[in-house]
Design a protein around this motif. Sequence first.
Motif, mmCIF file in Angstrom:
data_model
loop_
_atom_site.group_PDB
_atom_site.id
_atom_site.type_symbol
_atom_site.label_atom_id
_atom_site.label_comp_id
_atom_site.label_asym_id
_atom_site.label_seq_id
_atom_site.Cartn_x
_atom_site.Cartn_y
_atom_site.Cartn_z
ATOM 1 N N ALA A 217 -16.138 -1.159 1.690
ATOM 2 C CA ALA A 217 -17.449 -1.190 2.356
ATOM 3 C C ALA A 217 -18.131 0.168 2.400
ATOM 4 O O ALA A 217 -19.348 0.239 2.577
ATOM 5 N N SER A 218 -17.367 1.247 2.253
ATOM 6 C CA SER A 218 -17.901 2.590 2.520
ATOM 7 C C SER A 218 -18.692 3.192 1.377
ATOM 8 O O SER A 218 -19.595 4.000 1.598
ATOM 9 N N GLY A 219 -18.336 2.858 0.155
ATOM 10 C CA GLY A 219 -18.930 3.541 -0.985
ATOM 11 C C GLY A 219 -18.389 4.937 -1.193
ATOM 12 O O GLY A 219 -18.831 5.655 -2.096
ATOM 13 N N ALA A 220 -17.428 5.353 -0.387
ATOM 14 C CA ALA A 220 -16.812 6.676 -0.522
ATOM 15 C C ALA A 220 -15.727 6.637 -1.593
ATOM 16 O O ALA A 220 -15.239 5.566 -1.973
ATOM 17 N N ARG A 221 -15.339 7.816 -2.058
ATOM 18 C CA ARG A 221 -14.298 7.910 -3.081
ATOM 19 C C ARG A 221 -12.981 8.286 -2.402
ATOM 20 O O ARG A 221 -12.908 9.283 -1.688
ATOM 21 N N PHE A 222 -11.966 7.478 -2.647
ATOM 22 C CA PHE A 222 -10.645 7.698 -2.047
ATOM 23 C C PHE A 222 -9.629 7.930 -3.154
ATOM 24 O O PHE A 222 -9.477 7.098 -4.056
ATOM 25 N N TYR A 223 -8.932 9.065 -3.086
ATOM 26 C CA TYR A 223 -7.811 9.346 -3.968
ATOM 27 C C TYR A 223 -6.520 9.143 -3.174
ATOM 28 O O TYR A 223 -6.450 9.460 -1.989
ATOM 29 N N ASN A 224 -5.506 8.637 -3.841
ATOM 30 C CA ASN A 224 -4.204 8.450 -3.200
ATOM 31 C C ASN A 224 -3.164 9.240 -3.975
ATOM 32 O O ASN A 224 -2.870 8.925 -5.133
ATOM 33 N N LEU A 225 -2.639 10.295 -3.333
ATOM 34 C CA LEU A 225 -1.546 11.057 -3.951
ATOM 35 C C LEU A 225 -0.328 10.152 -3.881
ATOM 36 O O LEU A 225 0.406 10.138 -2.892
ATOM 37 N N TYR A 226 -0.148 9.374 -4.937
ATOM 38 C CA TYR A 226 0.732 8.216 -4.871
ATOM 39 C C TYR A 226 2.200 8.618 -4.844
ATOM 40 O O TYR A 226 2.676 9.380 -5.688
ATOM 41 N N GLY A 227 2.915 8.076 -3.854
ATOM 42 C CA GLY A 227 4.326 8.406 -3.677
ATOM 43 C C GLY A 227 5.236 7.207 -3.745
ATOM 44 O O GLY A 227 6.232 7.129 -3.011
ATOM 45 N N ASP A 228 4.889 6.216 -4.590
ATOM 46 C CA ASP A 228 5.717 5.025 -4.820
ATOM 47 C C ASP A 228 5.732 4.063 -3.639
ATOM 48 O O ASP A 228 6.637 3.236 -3.520
ATOM 49 N N GLY A 229 4.721 4.160 -2.783
ATOM 50 C CA GLY A 229 4.626 3.238 -1.657
ATOM 51 C C GLY A 229 3.758 2.040 -1.979
ATOM 52 O O GLY A 229 3.618 1.630 -3.138
ATOM 53 N N ALA A 230 3.141 1.460 -0.943
ATOM 54 C CA ALA A 230 2.268 0.305 -1.128
ATOM 55 C C ALA A 230 1.045 0.705 -1.951
ATOM 56 O O ALA A 230 0.537 1.817 -1.837
ATOM 57 N N VAL A 231 0.582 -0.200 -2.766
ATOM 58 C CA VAL A 231 -0.621 0.036 -3.562
ATOM 59 C C VAL A 231 -1.824 -0.278 -2.688
ATOM 60 O O VAL A 231 -1.980 -1.399 -2.200
ATOM 61 N N ILE A 232 -2.675 0.705 -2.453
ATOM 62 C CA ILE A 232 -3.868 0.530 -1.621
ATOM 63 C C ILE A 232 -5.041 0.272 -2.554
ATOM 64 O O ILE A 232 -5.487 1.167 -3.279
ATOM 65 N N GLU A 233 -5.530 -0.949 -2.550
ATOM 66 C CA GLU A 233 -6.613 -1.328 -3.459
ATOM 67 C C GLU A 233 -7.869 -0.514 -3.156
ATOM 68 O O GLU A 233 -8.219 -0.294 -2.004
ATOM 69 N N GLY A 234 -8.539 -0.077 -4.215
ATOM 70 C CA GLY A 234 -9.768 0.685 -4.065
ATOM 71 C C GLY A 234 -9.577 2.184 -4.146
ATOM 72 O O GLY A 234 -10.553 2.929 -4.253
ATOM 73 N N THR A 235 -8.322 2.649 -4.094
ATOM 74 C CA THR A 235 -8.063 4.080 -4.223
ATOM 75 C C THR A 235 -7.785 4.426 -5.681
ATOM 76 O O THR A 235 -7.392 3.568 -6.480
ATOM 77 N N HIS A 236 -7.968 5.696 -6.017
ATOM 78 C CA HIS A 236 -7.628 6.210 -7.340
ATOM 79 C C HIS A 236 -6.294 6.940 -7.213
ATOM 80 O O HIS A 236 -6.203 7.976 -6.549
ATOM 81 N N ASN A 237 -5.255 6.381 -7.791
ATOM 82 C CA ASN A 237 -3.929 6.989 -7.679
ATOM 83 C C ASN A 237 -3.864 8.252 -8.536
ATOM 84 O O ASN A 237 -4.214 8.238 -9.714
ATOM 85 N N ILE A 238 -3.399 9.336 -7.912
ATOM 86 C CA ILE A 238 -3.319 10.619 -8.601
ATOM 87 C C ILE A 238 -1.936 11.217 -8.394
ATOM 88 O O ILE A 238 -1.156 10.758 -7.565
ATOM 89 N N THR A 239 -1.647 12.282 -9.159
ATOM 90 C CA THR A 239 -0.400 13.029 -9.035
ATOM 91 C C THR A 239 -0.700 14.404 -8.452
ATOM 92 O O THR A 239 -1.865 14.821 -8.356
ATOM 93 N N ALA A 240 0.350 15.131 -8.103
ATOM 94 C CA ALA A 240 0.161 16.478 -7.568
ATOM 95 C C ALA A 240 -0.518 17.380 -8.586
ATOM 96 O O ALA A 240 -1.279 18.292 -8.219
ATOM 97 N N GLU A 241 -0.287 17.146 -9.856
ATOM 98 C CA GLU A 241 -0.921 17.958 -10.902
ATOM 99 C C GLU A 241 -2.438 17.763 -10.924
ATOM 100 O O GLU A 241 -3.192 18.678 -11.278
#
Length: 588
Positions: free
Chosen positions: A426-450
């Motif tokens: 609903a927000s139109g904001a950009r969300f990145y997820n520094l993904y750590g093998d947890g639940a997949v949060i729909e709508g986020t862009h999964n990224i790495t530490a690099e």
Amino acid sequence: MQSTSFLADNLMALASSGTPVARWLAAGSPSPEDVYTRIFNNHHGTLDWRMDDGRGLFEAFPPAVHYRDWRPTEKLPGGATVIIGTALGYGLNHVLTGVPPSHKILVIEPLPEMLLACLSQTDYRPFLASGQLQFLPPDKQVVEQALTTLDVSFLYARINLRADGPSLQLGPQYARATAHVRARLENLGVELSTLRFKQEVMVGNELRNYARAMQDGSLLRVAGAAKDLTVVILGAGPSLARFGAALAAYRDKALFATALQTLPALERLGLKPHLCLAIDYGPVTGRGIDNLRDPSFAADVPLIYSTKMQPDVVGRYPGPRLPLWTEGGLATYVLKDQELVLDAGGNVGVTLERFFLWAGARRFVLVGQDLAWSGDSTHAPGHHNADPGRSDARSEATLQNLHGQPIHTDLAFLAAKRDLERDIAASGARFYNLYGDGAVIEGTHNITAEDLAAPGFFDGQGAARRVFLEALGRAAGPRVRPVFSQKAGEWAKSLANATRRLEKLVRKAHKHQAEIHHLLSQIQFFLRHDPLYLPYIYNEIMELAGIIQTRTHYGVKELTEFQDIRRRVLEKTREIDACLGPSGSWAA
């Protein structure tokens, strides 16, 4: 069932009541003639609906097979059933004819032609007029609002979800609607359990924090201050420890925010946030302070505290403090034009993203927001829930991570995941997820530490962070304190008069059942009329609603229960007057 049209009468009843489903049907429903041509008698000798492929919905099995278990086995007054799919009304009618009048039925039909077919077969006007039956369009907001009206059913009876099996042949929209309703009912259960069993404590804390909060400042002053800011929300999931060292290099390039209870985990990683937030009403929040190895770690970290927190926990925090008013409490109505009143949700990560979205942020990095676990611990080391082996007892569901591996979660984490996903969409904001093998949060862009080191990822964030922190500092000044008129005396007189009337009716209760029911309903309306008092007497209002909606007879027992409710209401109104009047005070 007979192929006799009740459609016009039912549609007129829906239209006259101005329901959302009537507007939905008016906006795009097929002609009745197109509907009637689909209805036929199948080889079982029963009315059926002809699908696009020529087959009938009930060709494989007759309706009796599909709906034989739909009636609730517990005939509890005040219960409810939510039905997904009408399919000519066989299942709905089976439920309607097998439950007491106090049993509410909500019907959600994704296809307008199917709802018209159902409305053409049965006269539902008496059930619509009594409020027992409600048809809903496939609008998520309308459905969610309707589900909130089932609070008494959840607290004092049972809510049944019935997905129409034959309707699944018509398309995936039925399965999607069922999944949505099931998820919302789970969330409703969490919310109502919180309100029923914790509301009194939370609003009591608000009362005792009121004078302090007026001195600590107003977050309304930071509106818009987070524009152009990237917010790193640090959760306490198991992956936090994995990323701590990599994140430290970017502390001056974004704003790091976390939960109070995550502070000890961050202290062990040497990663100091710019602010922390706490919403938990209970003493467990204090462990975020107790578990710090050196309390001075938090001395310059502002705490945004929910006014529903225990006052002694707030008083023990070693750093600066700012109050956050949240929905469901005193501020919901009486301060809504004077303060930020936030829908906090039940998870601090959700509260943080909602606060910063309100403040103007449109770029987020989620870290440690695993909302699940796969190893021995549900949280990062340092968090009070990080005890090894504790995960097995809390595991209530199994998911798959991004790599298809099984992970464990619980209902609270699932509720937070759904809230995050809805807010992100609903927000139109950009969300990145520094993904750590947890639940997949729909709508986020999964990224790495690099990815954090990529050119431009944090460019210009130092200035935006300073702007926000300066605004937060200015917000900490005392604000003008509203003073409310005291009404406990008026309430005492009104309830005394109502009690005398009720006592008189109960003397000959068998003759005055309708009058007793009407009087109790009037008293409930009175208890709900003042938004200042309503949050603190929520339990008493719901107990009275339970008596009104789930009892088939009123007598001395109900009078005794009401007298106890009245006593507690008057005690609470006097406490509200004492805390919110000009003489209210607090102790550190």
